[in-house]
Structures are given as C-alpha cells and as structure tokens.
Scaffold this motif. Structure first.
Motif, PDB file in Angstrom:
ATOM      1  N   ALA A  93       0.832  -1.208   0.000  1.00 41.35           N
ATOM      2  CA  ALA A  93       0.000   0.000   0.000  1.00 41.35           C
ATOM      3  C   ALA A  93       0.864   1.255   0.000  1.00 41.35           C
ATOM      4  CB  ALA A  93      -0.946   0.000   1.197  1.00 41.35           C
ATOM      5  N   LEU A  94       1.969   1.205   0.735  1.00 40.22           N
ATOM      6  CA  LEU A  94       2.886   2.346   0.774  1.00 40.22           C
ATOM      7  C   LEU A  94       3.548   2.554  -0.587  1.00 40.22           C
ATOM      8  CD1 LEU A  94       4.398   4.596   2.217  1.00 40.22           C
ATOM      9  CD2 LEU A  94       5.952   2.877   3.154  1.00 40.22           C
ATOM     10  N   GLN A  95       3.937   1.468  -1.245  1.00 43.39           N
ATOM     11  CA  GLN A  95       4.534   1.570  -2.577  1.00 43.39           C
ATOM     12  C   GLN A  95       3.539   2.214  -3.553  1.00 43.39           C
ATOM     13  OE1 GLN A  95       7.600   0.958  -3.627  1.00 43.39           O
ATOM     14  NE2 GLN A  95       8.517  -0.355  -2.081  1.00 43.39           N
ATOM     15  N   ALA A  96       2.272   1.790  -3.487  1.00 47.49           N
ATOM     16  CA  ALA A  96       1.239   2.345  -4.372  1.00 47.49           C
ATOM     17  C   ALA A  96       1.011   3.825  -4.059  1.00 47.49           C
ATOM     18  CB  ALA A  96      -0.056   1.557  -4.224  1.00 47.49           C
ATOM     19  N   PHE A  97       0.967   4.156  -2.781  1.00 52.91           N
ATOM     20  CA  PHE A  97       0.785   5.549  -2.362  1.00 52.91           C
ATOM     21  C   PHE A  97       1.940   6.407  -2.877  1.00 52.91           C
ATOM     22  CE2 PHE A  97       1.547   8.901   0.836  1.00 52.91           C
ATOM     23  CZ  PHE A  97       0.315   9.535   0.830  1.00 52.91           C
ATOM     24  N   HIS A  98       3.170   5.915  -2.730  1.00 52.80           N
ATOM     25  CA  HIS A  98       4.340   6.647  -3.199  1.00 52.80           C
ATOM     26  C   HIS A  98       4.288   6.843  -4.716  1.00 52.80           C
ATOM     27  CE1 HIS A  98       8.524   7.052  -4.610  1.00 52.80           C
ATOM     28  NE2 HIS A  98       8.579   7.914  -3.604  1.00 52.80           N
ATOM     29  N   ALA A  99       3.898   5.793  -5.438  1.00 49.09           N
ATOM     30  CA  ALA A  99       3.786   5.906  -6.904  1.00 49.09           C
ATOM     31  C   ALA A  99       2.744   6.952  -7.286  1.00 49.09           C
ATOM     32  CB  ALA A  99       3.444   4.540  -7.506  1.00 49.09           C
ATOM     33  N   ASP A 100       1.621   6.974  -6.565  1.00 56.05           N
ATOM     34  CA  ASP A 100       0.588   7.990  -6.819  1.00 56.05           C
ATOM     35  C   ASP A 100       1.144   9.391  -6.561  1.00 56.05           C
ATOM     36  OD1 ASP A 100      -1.189   5.956  -7.398  1.00 56.05           O
ATOM     37  OD2 ASP A 100      -2.361   6.177  -5.548  1.00 56.05           O
ATOM     38  N   LEU A 101       1.867   9.549  -5.460  1.00 53.07           N
ATOM     39  CA  LEU A 101       2.445  10.848  -5.109  1.00 53.07           C
ATOM     40  C   LEU A 101       3.471  11.282  -6.159  1.00 53.07           C
ATOM     41  CD1 LEU A 101       2.821  13.253  -3.186  1.00 53.07           C
ATOM     42  CD2 LEU A 101       4.451  11.840  -1.896  1.00 53.07           C
ATOM     43  N   ALA A 102       4.334  10.363  -6.581  1.00 54.69           N
ATOM     44  CA  ALA A 102       5.347  10.687  -7.588  1.00 54.69           C
ATOM     45  C   ALA A 102       4.682  11.117  -8.902  1.00 54.69           C
ATOM     46  CB  ALA A 102       6.267   9.486  -7.815  1.00 54.69           C
ATOM     47  N   GLY A 103       3.617  10.418  -9.294  1.00 58.87           N
ATOM     48  CA  GLY A 103       2.891  10.784 -10.509  1.00 58.87           C
ATOM     49  C   GLY A 103       2.225  12.144 -10.391  1.00 58.87           C
ATOM     50  N   TRP A 104       1.626  12.409  -9.243  1.00 62.44           N
ATOM     51  CA  TRP A 104       0.972  13.698  -8.986  1.00 62.44           C
ATOM     52  C   TRP A 104       2.005  14.820  -9.093  1.00 62.44           C
ATOM     53  CZ3 TRP A 104      -4.195  14.747  -7.772  1.00 62.44           C
ATOM     54  CH2 TRP A 104      -4.468  16.032  -7.304  1.00 62.44           C
ATOM     55  N   CYS A 105       3.143  14.619  -8.436  1.00 70.68           N
ATOM     56  CA  CYS A 105       4.187  15.657  -8.444  1.00 70.68           C
ATOM     57  C   CYS A 105       4.755  15.860  -9.841  1.00 70.68           C
ATOM     58  CB  CYS A 105       5.294  15.300  -7.450  1.00 70.68           C
ATOM     59  SG  CYS A 105       4.746  15.372  -5.728  1.00 70.68           S
ATOM     60  N   ALA A 106       4.955  14.772 -10.578  1.00 66.60           N
ATOM     61  CA  ALA A 106       5.499  14.891 -11.935  1.00 66.60           C
ATOM     62  C   ALA A 106       4.563  15.709 -12.818  1.00 66.60           C
ATOM     63  CB  ALA A 106       5.723  13.503 -12.534  1.00 66.60           C
ATOM     64  N   ALA A 107       3.263  15.550 -12.619  1.00 70.34           N
ATOM     65  CA  ALA A 107       2.277  16.250 -13.448  1.00 70.34           C
ATOM     66  C   ALA A 107       2.036  17.687 -12.997  1.00 70.34           C
ATOM     67  CB  ALA A 107       0.953  15.482 -13.427  1.00 70.34           C
TER      68      ALA A 107
END
Length: 181
Positions: free
Chosen positions: A96-110
C-alpha cells in the motif's frame, strides 16, 4: 539560496517515541548526528530545493493530493542496513505504501515541476543512523541490532511537509488523508 523541502510520513505514538529513542541511543553510542536532525519518519520525497515563492503552490497541491488518498497500514519489523552507512528499521506490509508513493510521484510529476524525479527505487525505511556513522562503530552496532527485535504497525493517515531553516528541519504542514471507509 532556495530552501530545502522534504515530504515524509510520521508514525503516531508510541511508535514515534520508540523509534526516536533508538535514534537517540545510536547517537549516544556513536556520535552520529544526521539521523537525529529529523523525527522518526519514512521519507516520501527526499530533500530538494525550490523557491520559497513556490511554497504556497506546493502546499495546495499536497493538500489536494492527500484529500484523494485513503489511509493505509504500514508495518515495521526488525532492522537492516544500506551498506555500512545507514542503519534503519525495516518497513514491511509495504504494498500500500509503494502504491501511495507511486501515486504521489505521478501527482508531483504532473503538477510540481520543481520536485526532481527520483532515480533510485523507493525503499521505505526509518533511518536510525546514516552518513556520519563512524566506520569504527559499525560492527558493534550491527551486533547490537541483530540481537534486538522490533515490531509495530500503524495507520498512515497523513503526510508531513518539512522545510529546512539552515539549522533544523521544521514541520510546515500536515496533510490529512481521506479516512478509510
């Protein structure tokens, strides 16, 4: 010079104090100070510099992101090392933490161009000692923590933005996640 920022997860009590006590113990035993400059945490976005004028946008975007993300559980179990430089508490139940981090990284990249894209894989952990750990203390520290056990779990219900003031990391804002349904 532009300020340094960091985004992290802070564990609740009593885990916060338990991990902080281990950081203090390592500091007392070895003189290593880097790890005690921040409270017990899991880094989500490592330190980066950006213009102070962009902080309001950063805060708004992190607030919007957190409002869309559900709280999730994280486990801690035992200790490990990155080479001979970094002793840490191992994070388990990390999907769940890995998925959350991936979501955050995608949000920040965009939405937040000032945040550099991380090139290393995300390895969640809670640091007890790092870069300034004297090599002469590594063997004894390895033995001490190999003989020790630590297990805990907690609900991640927020993330925290820190800004470095030149001397200390200061908590700037906590962003609550959406409650679990």
């Amino acid at each position: 010079m532009d300020p340094l920022y960091l985004v992290a997860i802070l564990p609740p009590e009593p885990i916060f104090s338990e991990v902080w006590a281990m950081k203090q113990e390592v500091h007392t035993l070895t003189g290593s100070r880097n790890a005690v400059r921040l409270p017990a945490h899991i880094t989500l976005i490592p330190p980066w510099r950006q213009a102070a004028e962009a902080e309001a946008t950063l805060r708004a975007e992190l607030r919007d992101f957190a409002a869309l993300e559900e709280a999730f559980s994280v486990g801690l179990q035992g200790f490990d090392w990155f080479g001979n430089r970094t002793l840490f508490v191992r994070v388990t139940e990390a999907a769940a933490l890995q998925a959350f981090h991936a979501d955050l990284a995608g949000w920040c990249a965009a939405r937040l161009a000032d945040i550099p894209r991380e090139t290393r894989p995300f390895t969640p952990h809670m640091t007890l000692a790092t870069r300034d750990l004297p090599p002469s203390h590594v063997s004894a520290l390895r033995q001490l923590f190999q003989a020790r056990s630590y297990t805990a779990s907690f609900l991640v219900s927020s993330l925290q933005l820190f800004r470095h003031d030149g001397q200390h990391w200061l908590p700037i804002e906590e962003f609550d996640l959406k409650a679990q349904v």
